[in-house]
Scaffold this motif. Structure first.
Motif, PDB file in Angstrom:
ATOM      1  N   LEU A  46       8.153   3.947   3.874  1.00  0.00           N
ATOM      2  CA  LEU A  46       7.307   5.108   3.655  1.00  0.00           C
ATOM      3  C   LEU A  46       7.449   5.975   4.901  1.00  0.00           C
ATOM      4  N   THR A  47       7.885   7.212   4.723  1.00  0.00           N
ATOM      5  CA  THR A  47       8.089   8.124   5.839  1.00  0.00           C
ATOM      6  C   THR A  47       7.121   9.284   5.706  1.00  0.00           C
ATOM      7  N   LEU A  48       6.500   9.663   6.817  1.00  0.00           N
ATOM      8  CA  LEU A  48       5.590  10.793   6.836  1.00  0.00           C
ATOM      9  C   LEU A  48       5.498  11.345   8.248  1.00  0.00           C
ATOM     10  N   ARG A  49       4.927  12.536   8.351  1.00  0.00           N
ATOM     11  CA  ARG A  49       4.695  13.146   9.664  1.00  0.00           C
ATOM     12  C   ARG A  49       3.235  12.959  10.039  1.00  0.00           C
ATOM     13  N   VAL A  50       3.030  12.577  11.277  1.00  0.00           N
ATOM     14  CA  VAL A  50       1.688  12.537  11.852  1.00  0.00           C
ATOM     15  C   VAL A  50       1.766  13.497  13.016  1.00  0.00           C
ATOM     16  N   GLY A  51       1.261  14.705  12.821  1.00  0.00           N
ATOM     17  CA  GLY A  51       1.485  15.762  13.788  1.00  0.00           C
ATOM     18  C   GLY A  51       2.973  16.076  13.794  1.00  0.00           C
ATOM     19  N   ALA A  52       3.572  16.092  14.979  1.00  0.00           N
ATOM     20  CA  ALA A  52       5.009  16.348  15.089  1.00  0.00           C
ATOM     21  C   ALA A  52       5.832  15.071  15.003  1.00  0.00           C
ATOM     22  N   LYS A  53       5.155  13.936  14.952  1.00  0.00           N
ATOM     23  CA  LYS A  53       5.863  12.654  14.969  1.00  0.00           C
ATOM     24  C   LYS A  53       6.389  12.289  13.587  1.00  0.00           C
ATOM     25  N   VAL A  70       0.822  -1.207   0.000  1.00  0.00           N
ATOM     26  CA  VAL A  70       0.000   0.000   0.000  1.00  0.00           C
ATOM     27  C   VAL A  70       0.862   1.265   0.000  1.00  0.00           C
ATOM     28  N   PHE A  71       2.154   1.156   0.281  1.00  0.00           N
ATOM     29  CA  PHE A  71       3.037   2.330   0.359  1.00  0.00           C
ATOM     30  C   PHE A  71       2.956   3.233  -0.875  1.00  0.00           C
ATOM     31  N   PRO A  72       2.989   2.684  -2.106  1.00  0.00           N
ATOM     32  CA  PRO A  72       2.938   3.579  -3.271  1.00  0.00           C
ATOM     33  C   PRO A  72       1.628   4.373  -3.357  1.00  0.00           C
ATOM     34  N   TYR A  73       0.538   3.790  -2.863  1.00  0.00           N
ATOM     35  CA  TYR A  73      -0.760   4.475  -2.893  1.00  0.00           C
ATOM     36  C   TYR A  73      -0.832   5.565  -1.824  1.00  0.00           C
ATOM     37  N   VAL A  74      -0.326   5.269  -0.633  1.00  0.00           N
ATOM     38  CA  VAL A  74      -0.308   6.277   0.433  1.00  0.00           C
ATOM     39  C   VAL A  74       0.587   7.432   0.007  1.00  0.00           C
ATOM     40  N   TYR A 131      -6.055   1.272   0.831  1.00  0.00           N
ATOM     41  CA  TYR A 131      -6.130  -0.003   0.107  1.00  0.00           C
ATOM     42  C   TYR A 131      -7.539  -0.217  -0.448  1.00  0.00           C
ATOM     43  N   ASP A 132      -8.555   0.144   0.338  1.00  0.00           N
ATOM     44  CA  ASP A 132      -9.949   0.010  -0.120  1.00  0.00           C
ATOM     45  C   ASP A 132     -10.196   0.811  -1.393  1.00  0.00           C
ATOM     46  N   ARG A 133      -9.542   1.959  -1.524  1.00  0.00           N
ATOM     47  CA  ARG A 133      -9.787   2.864  -2.653  1.00  0.00           C
ATOM     48  C   ARG A 133      -8.677   2.805  -3.711  1.00  0.00           C
ATOM     49  N   ARG A 134      -7.854   1.785  -3.691  1.00  0.00           N
ATOM     50  CA  ARG A 134      -6.686   1.722  -4.570  1.00  0.00           C
ATOM     51  C   ARG A 134      -7.053   1.715  -6.051  1.00  0.00           C
ATOM     52  N   GLU A 135      -8.223   1.194  -6.424  1.00  0.00           N
ATOM     53  CA  GLU A 135      -8.609   1.163  -7.845  1.00  0.00           C
ATOM     54  C   GLU A 135      -8.784   2.570  -8.401  1.00  0.00           C
ATOM     55  N   HIS A 136      -9.011   3.546  -7.516  1.00  0.00           N
ATOM     56  CA  HIS A 136      -9.247   4.921  -7.939  1.00  0.00           C
ATOM     57  C   HIS A 136      -7.982   5.779  -7.876  1.00  0.00           C
ATOM     58  N   ARG A 137      -6.852   5.171  -7.590  1.00  0.00           N
ATOM     59  CA  ARG A 137      -5.599   5.916  -7.435  1.00  0.00           C
ATOM     60  C   ARG A 137      -4.502   5.300  -8.299  1.00  0.00           C
ATOM     61  N   THR A 138      -3.597   6.157  -8.714  1.00  0.00           N
ATOM     62  CA  THR A 138      -2.407   5.694  -9.417  1.00  0.00           C
ATOM     63  C   THR A 138      -1.297   5.612  -8.376  1.00  0.00           C
ATOM     64  N   PRO A 139      -0.621   4.472  -8.260  1.00  0.00           N
ATOM     65  CA  PRO A 139       0.423   4.363  -7.246  1.00  0.00           C
ATOM     66  C   PRO A 139       1.642   5.233  -7.546  1.00  0.00           C
ATOM     67  N   PHE A 140       2.424   5.442  -6.497  1.00  0.00           N
ATOM     68  CA  PHE A 140       3.706   6.118  -6.482  1.00  0.00           C
ATOM     69  C   PHE A 140       3.491   7.592  -6.488  1.00  0.00           C
ATOM     70  N   VAL A 172      -1.618   9.719  -1.714  1.00  0.00           N
ATOM     71  CA  VAL A 172      -2.651  10.314  -0.852  1.00  0.00           C
ATOM     72  C   VAL A 172      -2.064  11.388   0.058  1.00  0.00           C
ATOM     73  N   ARG A 173      -0.927  11.102   0.651  1.00  0.00           N
ATOM     74  CA  ARG A 173      -0.290  12.034   1.595  1.00  0.00           C
ATOM     75  C   ARG A 173       0.825  12.772   0.872  1.00  0.00           C
ATOM     76  N   LYS A 174       0.642  14.051   0.656  1.00  0.00           N
ATOM     77  CA  LYS A 174       1.623  14.858  -0.087  1.00  0.00           C
ATOM     78  C   LYS A 174       2.958  14.981   0.652  1.00  0.00           C
ATOM     79  N   ASP A 175       2.952  14.765   1.968  1.00  0.00           N
ATOM     80  CA  ASP A 175       4.188  14.861   2.748  1.00  0.00           C
ATOM     81  C   ASP A 175       4.933  13.526   2.829  1.00  0.00           C
ATOM     82  N   ALA A 176       4.396  12.495   2.206  1.00  0.00           N
ATOM     83  CA  ALA A 176       5.012  11.167   2.296  1.00  0.00           C
ATOM     84  C   ALA A 176       6.251  11.084   1.415  1.00  0.00           C
TER      85      ALA A 176
END
Length: 111
Positions: A60-67, A40-44, A102-111, A47-51
């Motif tokens: 896959l690295t991202l910020r969740v708040g300050a974390k 699911v990493f390529p799809y996230v 993952y549920d919505r992966r058909e509607h997204r282009t990975p990476f 979805v997450r512009k900061d990923a």
């Protein structure tokens, strides 16, 4: 007929906490993941512009708040966590993010 939801991130358990290197008043957390989250990493990443997705490292690295949070195929590491309960909240958020994406992966282009 409704299709049964496929859950790729089934559960987590906090394996270790240590003092955070960036701020010793906070902790670093390592949690084990049950499920096949790597696919699911390529799809996230879309979805997450900061990923930041690294196919070579399978991370896959991202910020969740300050974390600062890095997801690996079998575990998750996060820094700057106040306490273990806060880490559980972040892990629940990541679980929903991964499974929902993952549920919505058909509607997204990975990476």
């Amino acid at each position: 007929m409704l299709q049964e939801r496929i859950v790729v991130f089934r559960s987590f358990s906090i394996r270790r906490t240590r003092p955070c290197l960036a701020d010793p008043r906070k902790i670093r957390v390592v949690a084990t993941v049950e499920g096949e989250i790597r696919k699911v990493f390529p799809y996230v990443n879309r979805v997450r512009k900061d990923a930041i997705y690294s196919p070579a490292l399978q991370t896959l690295t991202l910020r969740v708040g300050a974390k600062l949070t890095t997801l690996y195929p079998t575990h998750i590491m996060m820094t700057l966590v106040e306490e273990e309960e806060e880490a559980k909240g972040v892990l629940e958020y990541l679980k929903e993010l991964i499974n929902g994406t993952y549920d919505r992966r058909e509607h997204r282009t990975p990476f």
